[in-house]
Every structure is written in C-alpha cells, then in structure tokens.
Scaffold this motif. Structure first.
Motif, PDB file in Angstrom:
ATOM      1  N   ILE A  63     -10.158  -5.605   2.864  1.00 38.35           N
ATOM      2  CA  ILE A  63      -9.426  -4.456   2.337  1.00 38.35           C
ATOM      3  C   ILE A  63     -10.058  -3.146   2.799  1.00 38.35           C
ATOM      4  O   ILE A  63      -9.383  -2.120   2.914  1.00 38.35           O
ATOM      5  CB  ILE A  63      -9.392  -4.504   0.801  1.00 38.35           C
ATOM      6  N   TRP A  64     -11.346  -3.172   3.095  1.00 39.05           N
ATOM      7  CA  TRP A  64     -12.092  -1.950   3.412  1.00 39.05           C
ATOM      8  C   TRP A  64     -12.289  -1.753   4.914  1.00 39.05           C
ATOM      9  O   TRP A  64     -12.991  -0.822   5.325  1.00 39.05           O
ATOM     10  CB  TRP A  64     -13.442  -1.983   2.707  1.00 39.05           C
ATOM     11  N   LEU A  65     -11.691  -2.605   5.714  1.00 38.48           N
ATOM     12  CA  LEU A  65     -11.818  -2.512   7.167  1.00 38.48           C
ATOM     13  C   LEU A  65     -10.488  -2.082   7.778  1.00 38.48           C
ATOM     14  O   LEU A  65      -9.425  -2.388   7.243  1.00 38.48           O
ATOM     15  CB  LEU A  65     -12.236  -3.863   7.756  1.00 38.48           C
ATOM     16  N   HIS A  66     -10.567  -1.386   8.916  1.00 37.84           N
ATOM     17  CA  HIS A  66      -9.353  -0.944   9.604  1.00 37.84           C
ATOM     18  C   HIS A  66      -9.471  -1.205  11.098  1.00 37.84           C
ATOM     19  O   HIS A  66     -10.558  -1.176  11.662  1.00 37.84           O
ATOM     20  CB  HIS A  66      -9.066   0.526   9.316  1.00 37.84           C
ATOM     21  N   HIS A 105      -4.789   3.468  12.492  1.00 40.02           N
ATOM     22  CA  HIS A 105      -4.604   2.632  11.302  1.00 40.02           C
ATOM     23  C   HIS A 105      -5.273   3.270  10.089  1.00 40.02           C
ATOM     24  O   HIS A 105      -4.689   3.350   9.000  1.00 40.02           O
ATOM     25  CB  HIS A 105      -5.195   1.251  11.593  1.00 40.02           C
ATOM     26  N   LEU A 106      -6.511   3.749  10.278  1.00 34.40           N
ATOM     27  CA  LEU A 106      -7.275   4.346   9.185  1.00 34.40           C
ATOM     28  C   LEU A 106      -6.608   5.614   8.671  1.00 34.40           C
ATOM     29  O   LEU A 106      -6.446   5.792   7.454  1.00 34.40           O
ATOM     30  CB  LEU A 106      -8.695   4.658   9.665  1.00 34.40           C
ATOM     31  N   ILE A 107      -6.210   6.509   9.567  1.00 31.55           N
ATOM     32  CA  ILE A 107      -5.607   7.771   9.148  1.00 31.55           C
ATOM     33  C   ILE A 107      -4.300   7.540   8.395  1.00 31.55           C
ATOM     34  O   ILE A 107      -4.043   8.156   7.345  1.00 31.55           O
ATOM     35  CB  ILE A 107      -5.370   8.678  10.369  1.00 31.55           C
ATOM     36  N   ALA A 108      -3.455   6.635   8.918  1.00 33.39           N
ATOM     37  CA  ALA A 108      -2.177   6.361   8.266  1.00 33.39           C
ATOM     38  C   ALA A 108      -2.388   5.850   6.841  1.00 33.39           C
ATOM     39  O   ALA A 108      -1.733   6.310   5.897  1.00 33.39           O
ATOM     40  CB  ALA A 108      -1.384   5.346   9.080  1.00 33.39           C
ATOM     41  N   ASN A 109      -3.319   4.911   6.683  1.00 32.03           N
ATOM     42  CA  ASN A 109      -3.547   4.345   5.354  1.00 32.03           C
ATOM     43  C   ASN A 109      -4.223   5.327   4.409  1.00 32.03           C
ATOM     44  O   ASN A 109      -3.900   5.375   3.216  1.00 32.03           O
ATOM     45  CB  ASN A 109      -4.385   3.069   5.468  1.00 32.03           C
ATOM     46  N   SER A 133      -6.900 -10.374   9.947  1.00 29.09           N
ATOM     47  CA  SER A 133      -6.129  -9.367   9.234  1.00 29.09           C
ATOM     48  C   SER A 133      -7.069  -8.405   8.527  1.00 29.09           C
ATOM     49  O   SER A 133      -8.014  -8.830   7.861  1.00 29.09           O
ATOM     50  CB  SER A 133      -5.198 -10.039   8.220  1.00 29.09           C
ATOM     51  N   VAL A 134      -6.826  -7.115   8.699  1.00 31.41           N
ATOM     52  CA  VAL A 134      -7.634  -6.096   8.036  1.00 31.41           C
ATOM     53  C   VAL A 134      -6.720  -4.965   7.567  1.00 31.41           C
ATOM     54  O   VAL A 134      -5.610  -4.806   8.057  1.00 31.41           O
ATOM     55  CB  VAL A 134      -8.712  -5.520   8.980  1.00 31.41           C
ATOM     56  N   GLY A 135      -7.200  -4.183   6.618  1.00 31.65           N
ATOM     57  CA  GLY A 135      -6.456  -2.998   6.203  1.00 31.65           C
ATOM     58  C   GLY A 135      -6.278  -2.881   4.707  1.00 31.65           C
ATOM     59  O   GLY A 135      -6.301  -3.877   3.976  1.00 31.65           O
ATOM     60  N   ALA A 136      -6.070  -1.642   4.260  1.00 29.96           N
ATOM     61  CA  ALA A 136      -5.931  -1.346   2.832  1.00 29.96           C
ATOM     62  C   ALA A 136      -4.489  -1.330   2.371  1.00 29.96           C
ATOM     63  O   ALA A 136      -4.224  -1.069   1.201  1.00 29.96           O
ATOM     64  CB  ALA A 136      -6.566   0.023   2.534  1.00 29.96           C
ATOM     65  N   SER A 137      -3.527  -1.616   3.261  1.00 29.75           N
ATOM     66  CA  SER A 137      -2.145  -1.390   2.866  1.00 29.75           C
ATOM     67  C   SER A 137      -1.612  -2.440   1.893  1.00 29.75           C
ATOM     68  O   SER A 137      -0.592  -2.208   1.260  1.00 29.75           O
ATOM     69  CB  SER A 137      -1.224  -1.304   4.094  1.00 29.75           C
ATOM     70  N   GLY A 138      -2.284  -3.597   1.755  1.00 23.76           N
ATOM     71  CA  GLY A 138      -1.908  -4.508   0.682  1.00 23.76           C
ATOM     72  C   GLY A 138      -2.105  -3.824  -0.668  1.00 23.76           C
ATOM     73  O   GLY A 138      -1.255  -3.905  -1.552  1.00 23.76           O
ATOM     74  N   ALA A 139      -3.241  -3.124  -0.802  1.00 30.91           N
ATOM     75  CA  ALA A 139      -3.507  -2.369  -2.031  1.00 30.91           C
ATOM     76  C   ALA A 139      -2.568  -1.167  -2.154  1.00 30.91           C
ATOM     77  O   ALA A 139      -2.144  -0.820  -3.263  1.00 30.91           O
ATOM     78  CB  ALA A 139      -4.961  -1.904  -2.050  1.00 30.91           C
ATOM     79  N   LEU A 140      -2.229  -0.532  -1.028  1.00 33.48           N
ATOM     80  CA  LEU A 140      -1.305   0.601  -1.073  1.00 33.48           C
ATOM     81  C   LEU A 140       0.078   0.157  -1.536  1.00 33.48           C
ATOM     82  O   LEU A 140       0.717   0.828  -2.345  1.00 33.48           O
ATOM     83  CB  LEU A 140      -1.213   1.258   0.306  1.00 33.48           C
ATOM     84  N   ARG A 143     -16.724 -10.435  12.515  1.00 33.71           N
ATOM     85  CA  ARG A 143     -18.136 -10.554  12.137  1.00 33.71           C
ATOM     86  C   ARG A 143     -18.460  -9.760  10.880  1.00 33.71           C
ATOM     87  O   ARG A 143     -19.296 -10.172  10.059  1.00 33.71           O
ATOM     88  CB  ARG A 143     -19.008 -10.084  13.306  1.00 33.71           C
ATOM     89  N   LEU A 144     -17.769  -8.636  10.678  1.00 29.08           N
ATOM     90  CA  LEU A 144     -18.094  -7.751   9.566  1.00 29.08           C
ATOM     91  C   LEU A 144     -17.191  -7.923   8.348  1.00 29.08           C
ATOM     92  O   LEU A 144     -17.239  -7.108   7.426  1.00 29.08           O
ATOM     93  CB  LEU A 144     -18.050  -6.305  10.039  1.00 29.08           C
ATOM     94  N   GLY A 145     -16.360  -8.967   8.325  1.00 24.36           N
ATOM     95  CA  GLY A 145     -15.629  -9.264   7.091  1.00 24.36           C
ATOM     96  C   GLY A 145     -14.133  -9.293   7.183  1.00 24.36           C
ATOM     97  O   GLY A 145     -13.457  -9.325   6.145  1.00 24.36           O
ATOM     98  N   GLY A 146     -13.566  -9.270   8.403  1.00 23.52           N
ATOM     99  CA  GLY A 146     -12.120  -9.385   8.541  1.00 23.52           C
ATOM    100  C   GLY A 146     -11.605 -10.700   7.981  1.00 23.52           C
ATOM    101  O   GLY A 146     -12.320 -11.709   7.956  1.00 23.52           O
ATOM    102  N   LEU A 147     -10.368 -10.689   7.527  1.00 24.82           N
ATOM    103  CA  LEU A 147      -9.787 -11.878   6.902  1.00 24.82           C
ATOM    104  C   LEU A 147      -9.365 -12.881   7.969  1.00 24.82           C
ATOM    105  O   LEU A 147      -8.518 -12.592   8.816  1.00 24.82           O
ATOM    106  CB  LEU A 147      -8.575 -11.481   6.061  1.00 24.82           C
ATOM    107  N   GLU A 148      -9.963 -14.044   7.931  1.00 29.78           N
ATOM    108  CA  GLU A 148      -9.617 -15.116   8.861  1.00 29.78           C
ATOM    109  C   GLU A 148      -9.539 -16.424   8.093  1.00 29.78           C
ATOM    110  O   GLU A 148     -10.501 -16.821   7.414  1.00 29.78           O
ATOM    111  CB  GLU A 148     -10.633 -15.219   9.994  1.00 29.78           C
TER     112      GLU A 148
END
Length: 320
Positions: A115-118, A123-127, A171-178, A93-98
């Motif tokens: 990219i800004w969701l975890h 997950h958040l701490i690791a990234n 799919s969510v997370g910043a690790s594509g950018a990392l 609902r808040l912007g996850g990739l689907e």
C-alpha cells in the motif's frame, strides 16, 4: 502500468471526489494531520525505494537510465517503467504484492507494505493528489481515528482481492485505500441521507466519479481488483464507522449555550451497521483463507478478467 515490466499500478482518482455534498452541520471540525502524514510516508517510501533501486549501478545497457544526473535516484529506462520509477525487482524486494511470496513463502505482510509503494513519480503524484483532496475533507468531518482505520483496512481488502486474481505480477499502490475512502463516502452519504442538502446531485456526482475511475481500471496493467476490493471494503466500513446522530442534528446549530439536545441514531443505521460488520468479517475471513490456500480466483469466476482488463484492437490482456 507495464512497459517491459510486470508491475501492476493502481491508478489515481478524480480530484472532484470531495465536492460530493455539503453537510448541514458544521459545528465539529477536526484538524487534519493523519492524511498529510500518510502523504509524507508515501513520499519517503518512494525516495527509499529509489535509493535502493540505484539504476546506474544495475544498468547493463550502458547509460539508458532516465535523469541520470540524479545519480542513484535516476529512473529505470522508460521502456521498462514508463512511470519514471524503479524496477519491478526492486519493488518486489522491498514489499510489493506478489502472490507467490504471500502464499508459498508466508509473507502476508506484503498485503500491507504494498500500500505504501508506488511504481513511479507519475503514479505517486496521481495517488497523493487524490489522497489529499479526498482524505483531508473526510478526516476533518469524521476524525483521524475512523479515517485511519478505513484507509488501512480498505488497503488490505484491496490487496486480498488483488492477490486472488493477479497472480503473475507485482502490484503496488495506495489506490485500493483511496477507493476505500470513496466507498466510505458513498455509504456515509446513504446512512446520513437526511442531514445532507442536494442529496440526489451529491449521490449522482459520487457515483459518476466512482464509475469513471473503475472504468480506467479496465485498461491493461492497471490493478482494478485492488480498486474493487478497496471500494467494497470501504463501502461496508462506512456503514459501521461513519453513521451520525439524526434526531436533534440541526437543533444543535441553534441551541442556546449550555442547553443539551438529545440525539440518537436511526434504526436503519443500526441495521446497516450490523449487516455490514457481519459481511466484513465474512469477507476478510473467507478472502484470507482462500488466499493462503493458494486459490486462483479465476477458477471460481471465469469472466472476472474483464473487470481488470478488456481486450480491444489497441491492446491485449495477458491473462494476469
């Protein structure tokens, strides 16, 4: 990541990444503020997601929310989300990739918002730890503008490749950018080879770090396509945005005050930059056209599922 849910989490990277080389010139060092800002934005977004998730209100199992004393910020049951985070429906609902939302409902903005969701605190701490260790060093060396461009474009590049193959999950997370920052570090090392000390050691260290993190991506429910897409995009962007003058580089360190030393770029830097720019434009153009036409990447690459999940006796891959 998945434990009764359909969230694809993008894993964190190793904290040794930024120890890959020592640059011989240290005259120019920028103050890092953009990477810390990105960390703050990611943390704030996670708090916002948890606020809207409000597990106690939507919990139908009678008190199974984790850390219920946090009220509406308590986490989903661990069987649903073992990373201590929200539900997949909240992330959607808040912007996850689907894929379905992007292709059939024309919500291309999800390529950026995801990219800004975890998926959870873990997950958040690791990234974020990876982002601080990798990103601050790069921003200090290369400036906020180029690192900001690399971060955003590689995040989008990872989202595009993820959408072409991960079509049944969120799919969510910043690790594509990392991974994009790691790719840019590798190409920056290659194009500026002559100004580094311990070149071979630096190259091998960086390659090992990348290989280990990509290997982690073959575990089930980790979106390795976002990692690969971000890394390749960053590798190309590094040749375009991160070349450094070669002639006169060392002389600037010992020049008398007020004396200018001419510097220029090598021919191979221009060539690599031009080729990379062409490939980048082609990749984004072809990738976006295929995505919005609803192409399934597996139709053109039947073995590519092994890049994201390798079945073993301990787990199975669900095909997504």
């Amino acid at each position: 990541m998945r434990g009764g849910t359909d969230i694809e989490s993008r894993g964190g990277e190793k904290d040794r990444a930024t120890n890959y080389a020592v640059v011989q010139d240290r005259d120019t060092t920028w103050i890092s503020w953009l990477i810390p800002l990105f960390v703050v934005v990611n943390v704030v977004m996670f708090v916002v997601v948890m606020y809207f998730n409000n597990c106690p209100k939507h919990d139908d199992s009678g008190g199974s929310c984790v850390a219920r004393f946090l009220g509406r910020f308590s986490f989903q049951p661990l069987r649903e989300n073992p990373l201590f985070g929200p539900s997949s429906s909240t992330l959607q609902r808040l912007g996850g990739l689907e894929w379905n939302k992007v292709v059939h409902q024309h919500q291309g903005w999800r390529l950026i918002t995801c990219i800004w969701l975890h998926a959870g605190v873990v997950h958040l701490i690791a990234n974020m730890l990876s982002l601080v260790i990798i990103g601050i060093r790069l921003e200090q060396q290369c400036g906020f503008a180029r690192i900001g461009i690399i971060y955003l474009l590689t995040g989008i590049g990872g989202s595009i490749l993820s959408s072409l193959f991960i079509q049944g999950s969120i799919s969510v997370g910043a690790s594509g950018a990392l991974f994009g920052l790691l790719g840019a570090m590798l190409s920056e090392l290659i194009t500026n080879w002559s100004i580094y000390t311990n070149k071979v050691c630096a190259l091998l260290t960086l390659l090992v770090i990348v290989a280990i993190n990509l290997a982690v991506g073959i575990l089930p429910h980790v979106d390795n396509f976002a990692h690969i897409g971000g890394f390749l995009t960053g590798f190309l962007l590094g040749f375009v945005l991160l070349p450094r003058p070669q002639l006169g580089w060392m002389e600037r360190r010992s020049r008398p005050a007020g004396v200018r030393v001419n510097s220029k770029y090598k021919a191979h830097q221009y060539i690599l930059g031009l080729i990379s720019l062409v490939l980048l434009v082609a990749w984004f153009t072809v990738g976006l056209v295929m995505l919005f036409r609803g192409v399934n990447g597996y139709d053109h690459c039947h073995w590519c599922h092994y890049l994201s999940c390798v079945p073993t006796s301990r787990w199975k891959c669900d095909g997504n």
